[in-house]
Structure formats: structure tokens, C-alpha cells
Design a protein around this motif. Structure first.
Motif, mmCIF file in Angstrom:
data_model
loop_
_atom_site.group_PDB
_atom_site.id
_atom_site.type_symbol
_atom_site.label_atom_id
_atom_site.label_comp_id
_atom_site.label_asym_id
_atom_site.label_seq_id
_atom_site.Cartn_x
_atom_site.Cartn_y
_atom_site.Cartn_z
ATOM 1 N N ARG A 19 -9.065 91.889 22.641
ATOM 2 C CA ARG A 19 -9.436 90.815 21.707
ATOM 3 C C ARG A 19 -11.000 90.386 21.704
ATOM 4 N NH1 ARG A 19 -5.668 85.548 21.041
ATOM 5 N NH2 ARG A 19 -4.848 87.019 19.608
ATOM 6 N N GLN A 23 -13.661 90.256 18.821
ATOM 7 C CA GLN A 23 -14.029 88.966 18.403
ATOM 8 C C GLN A 23 -15.035 88.286 19.127
ATOM 9 O OE1 GLN A 23 -10.586 86.446 17.235
ATOM 10 N NE2 GLN A 23 -9.198 87.968 17.890
ATOM 11 N N GLN A 25 -18.185 87.825 18.213
ATOM 12 C CA GLN A 25 -18.693 86.848 17.255
ATOM 13 C C GLN A 25 -17.961 85.517 17.323
ATOM 14 O OE1 GLN A 25 -21.941 87.014 16.522
ATOM 15 N NE2 GLN A 25 -21.782 84.661 15.952
ATOM 16 N N ARG A 26 -16.748 85.546 17.350
ATOM 17 C CA ARG A 26 -16.260 84.515 17.172
ATOM 18 C C ARG A 26 -15.942 83.539 18.543
ATOM 19 N NH1 ARG A 26 -13.889 80.192 14.558
ATOM 20 N NH2 ARG A 26 -11.880 79.488 15.102
ATOM 21 N N TYR A 27 -15.958 84.133 19.578
ATOM 22 C CA TYR A 27 -16.075 83.456 20.736
ATOM 23 C C TYR A 27 -17.640 82.758 20.998
ATOM 24 C CZ TYR A 27 -11.473 84.712 22.719
ATOM 25 O OH TYR A 27 -10.211 84.882 22.976
ATOM 26 N N THR A 29 -19.320 81.794 18.632
ATOM 27 C CA THR A 29 -19.579 80.482 17.658
ATOM 28 C C THR A 29 -18.949 79.303 18.261
ATOM 29 O OG1 THR A 29 -19.700 81.984 15.832
ATOM 30 C CG2 THR A 29 -19.014 79.894 15.565
ATOM 31 N N LEU A 30 -17.639 79.813 18.855
ATOM 32 C CA LEU A 30 -17.064 78.662 19.445
ATOM 33 C C LEU A 30 -17.739 78.067 20.915
ATOM 34 C CD1 LEU A 30 -13.214 79.994 19.464
ATOM 35 C CD2 LEU A 30 -14.094 77.960 18.363
ATOM 36 N N GLN A 35 -15.012 73.450 19.638
ATOM 37 C CA GLN A 35 -13.562 73.782 19.115
ATOM 38 C C GLN A 35 -13.385 72.647 17.959
ATOM 39 O OE1 GLN A 35 -10.020 72.831 21.138
ATOM 40 N NE2 GLN A 35 -11.348 71.756 22.560
ATOM 41 N N GLY A 58 -5.469 82.860 16.995
ATOM 42 C CA GLY A 58 -6.831 83.075 17.611
ATOM 43 C C GLY A 58 -7.445 82.209 18.272
ATOM 44 N N GLU A 61 -7.906 78.207 17.241
ATOM 45 C CA GLU A 61 -7.196 77.657 16.267
ATOM 46 C C GLU A 61 -6.094 76.526 16.585
ATOM 47 O OE1 GLU A 61 -5.307 81.229 14.483
ATOM 48 O OE2 GLU A 61 -7.148 81.796 13.615
#
Length: 213
Positions: A19, A23, A25-27, A29-30, A35, A58, A61
Motif C-alpha cells: 500500500r 500510494q 504521493q497520497r501519504y 500529500t497527507l 488530514q 484509504g 478517508e
């Protein structure tokens, strides 16, 4: 010296290879922007009923708070320690979530304890007993019903406790005001561990139904 559990280290490596790798880039960004979940879930700490797994969510979320039997205590600004109320305050006032879900589940150990009116405390502190005292009036009424089987009484209290927690949510001024303004929605859900079925509470009647039925 005790070793860190190998199962957790293996799981962490699988997370990094799977995961997190997929992800990244997602992490990032967060981590940079913080959040912004739209939904808070008040769930049980039972290891078999993890909301993130059940709802296939994810990172970032869901804002999840878990406690024994997914209970929401009433509004009590008495200066004592209130972890679930603190989480609610942060979710509503800081994160500005738009939905709160109280999610119970089948075969809940906390609910079973609440129905055992003669149970001995697990420790001198009796923390579970004191916590489940929130459901004592309902538990006493259900336990005195001789027509119902033990399983039926358990499931009944599991669902009644969800309605009770939603009622307690409305004792918080911030929740009551935002719900009246249409900016916050309260939901109830019940998950059956053995079958995987999810039952949703009807906001008007309080009845539980499977989605699409």
C-alpha cells in the motif's frame, strides 16, 4: 529484552512493499497538508471489526475512534478525562466532518458483559463495568425478557446501544446545532462478523436494514 512482535514487523514490511509503495504521493500529500476526512466512525475496539477494512478505506478517508462496545457517552463537561468526547470535539470542531457513523457489530464482548448483570469485575478498577454502565437501563430491561433467547437479547442490545449512542451525540451542543443546520448527518450501522453483512439504521424509524433491501 523482549523482541518486538515478528508478526507486526512482517505486516509493516508488507505495508511498505504494498500500500505505501503504491500510494506514496497520497501519504506525502497527507503529511504536508494534513488530514481532511469527511466521515467519523465510532467503532468497537474488537479486532474483528475494523472500520478501515470493512469500508475498504484509504489513508486519510476515515477519522476513527474505537472503544469497548462503540459507545458514545453523553455530554459531560465535568473536568474529567473523556477520550471519546475529545475525539468527537476534534472531528466536529476542527476537521469539520459531515457524517458521523456509530458502528456496532455482532458477538460484541462488551455488550455480552453488559447483559451479564452478575458478572464479577475483571480487576479492582472495574473499568469495563463502569463503562458499560452507560447501557444499564436498557440491559436490565432486555435481560428480564424471558421470551427472547440469549442470542436475540445480545443482538437487540447491540442495536439499541447504537441508537442510544446517537441520542447521546445529540446532547453535544456542537452536534445538535450542526445537525439542525443540515451540516452534519448521524448514522447507525451494524456489522455481522460471521456473514460480513452490513445493516444500516433507518434515521426515521430506527430499524436496521441491509442496503438495497
Amino acid at each position: 529484552m523482549h523482541r518486538f512482535p515478528d508478526r507486526l514487523l512482517t505486516g509493516y514490511q508488507n505495508f511498505m512493499d504494498g500500500r505505501f509503495n503504491e500510494q506514496q504521493q497520497r501519504y506525502r500529500t497527507l503529511a504536508d497538508s494534513g488530514q481532511k476526512p469527511r466521515t467519523m466512525v465510532i467503532a468497537c475496539c474488537d479486532s474483528r471489526a475494523a472500520p478501515e477494512t470493512i469500508f475498504d478505506s484509504g489513508p486519510g478517508e476515515l477519522f476513527v475512534v474505537r472503544n469497548v462496545a462503540n459507545l458514545m457517552p453523553p455530554y459531560e463537561p465535568d473536568g474529567h478525562y473523556h477520550s471519546t468526547s475529545a475525539a468527537l470535539e476534534f472531528a466536529v470542531q476542527s476537521l469539520r466532518v459531515s457524517d458521523i457513523v456509530v458502528m456496532g457489530h455482532g458477538r460484541c464482548g462488551g455488550i455480552k458483559a453488559a447483559l451479564d448483570l452478575d458478572a464479577e469485575p475483571l480487576s479492582p478498577g472495574d473499568f469495563i463495568g463502569r463503562w458499560m454502565h452507560l447501557l444499564k437501563p436498557a440491559a436490565e430491561q432486555i435481560q428480564s425478557n424471558d421470551v427472547m433467547t440469549p442470542g436475540e437479547r445480545q443482538r437487540a442490545l447491540e442495536r439499541i446501544s447504537i441508537r442510544n449512542s446517537i441520542a447521546n451525540l445529540r446532547t453535544f451542543p456542537c452536534v445538535e446545532i450542526l445537525e439542525q443546520r443540515g451540516k452534519l448527518n448521524l448514522h447507525g450501522a451494524w456489522f455481522d462478523i460471521s456473514t460480513g453483512e452490513l445493516w444500516i439504521m433507518d434515521a426515521k424509524t430506527g430499524d436496521f436494514r441491509r442496503p438495497g433491501t
